[in-house]
Design a protein around this motif. Sequence first.
Motif, PDB file in Angstrom:
ATOM      1  N   UNK A   6     -13.857  -6.280  34.230  1.00 34.53           N
ATOM      2  CA  UNK A   6     -13.444  -6.702  32.899  1.00 34.53           C
ATOM      3  C   UNK A   6     -13.951  -5.828  31.767  1.00 34.53           C
ATOM      4  N   UNK A   7     -14.868  -4.918  32.068  1.00 31.96           N
ATOM      5  CA  UNK A   7     -15.416  -4.041  31.025  1.00 31.96           C
ATOM      6  C   UNK A   7     -14.551  -2.792  30.889  1.00 31.96           C
ATOM      7  N   UNK A   8     -14.515  -2.241  29.671  1.00 26.55           N
ATOM      8  CA  UNK A   8     -13.772  -1.018  29.393  1.00 26.55           C
ATOM      9  C   UNK A   8     -14.759   0.131  29.246  1.00 26.55           C
ATOM     10  N   UNK A  15     -10.187  17.687  33.011  1.00 25.02           N
ATOM     11  CA  UNK A  15      -9.651  18.533  31.936  1.00 25.02           C
ATOM     12  C   UNK A  15     -10.475  18.441  30.657  1.00 25.02           C
ATOM     13  N   UNK A  16     -11.403  17.470  30.614  1.00 29.84           N
ATOM     14  CA  UNK A  16     -12.201  17.235  29.418  1.00 29.84           C
ATOM     15  C   UNK A  16     -11.641  16.122  28.544  1.00 29.84           C
ATOM     16  N   UNK A  17     -10.421  15.680  28.852  1.00 31.81           N
ATOM     17  CA  UNK A  17      -9.789  14.598  28.087  1.00 31.81           C
ATOM     18  C   UNK A  17     -10.566  13.301  28.275  1.00 31.81           C
ATOM     19  N   UNK A  18     -10.730  12.554  27.187  1.00 35.11           N
ATOM     20  CA  UNK A  18     -11.383  11.244  27.255  1.00 35.11           C
ATOM     21  C   UNK A  18     -10.320  10.161  27.260  1.00 35.11           C
ATOM     22  N   UNK A  19     -10.486   9.179  28.148  1.00 35.55           N
ATOM     23  CA  UNK A  19      -9.550   8.055  28.256  1.00 35.55           C
ATOM     24  C   UNK A  19     -10.346   6.758  28.257  1.00 35.55           C
ATOM     25  N   UNK A  20      -9.651   5.652  28.027  1.00 32.58           N
ATOM     26  CA  UNK A  20     -10.259   4.316  28.094  1.00 32.58           C
ATOM     27  C   UNK A  20      -9.651   3.578  29.275  1.00 32.58           C
ATOM     28  N   UNK A  56     -19.405   6.347  29.277  1.00 32.93           N
ATOM     29  CA  UNK A  56     -20.157   5.248  28.678  1.00 32.93           C
ATOM     30  C   UNK A  56     -19.306   3.984  28.646  1.00 32.93           C
ATOM     31  N   UNK A  57     -19.961   2.876  28.423  1.00 28.01           N
ATOM     32  CA  UNK A  57     -19.280   1.617  28.171  1.00 28.01           C
ATOM     33  C   UNK A  57     -18.652   1.717  26.800  1.00 28.01           C
TER      34      UNK A  57
END
Length: 61
Positions: A6-8, A15-20, A56-57
Motif C-alpha cells: 500500500x505504500x508508494x 535510465x535514471x528516470x524517476x517513477x512513482x 525512497x518512500x
Amino acid sequence: MEPVSGATYVIRLCSGELRRWRFEGVDVRGFGWWLDEETGFGFSDASLMYAWEIVELADDG
C-alpha cells in the motif's frame, strides 16, 4: 529497503528516470506486485525487464 503493501515509492530506473510505484503486496509465489501510478499498469517483479531500485518512500506514501 523492504517495501510495505500500500505504500508508494520513488523508483529509479536504469535510465535514471524517476517513477512513482505503489507496492501492492506479494503473491503466493513470492513475487512482489507494483502499480505504476503514472500509467496505471500493474506488474510483478518477475515481469520487469530492466534494472531499477527503490530510492525512497514517497512523501505522501
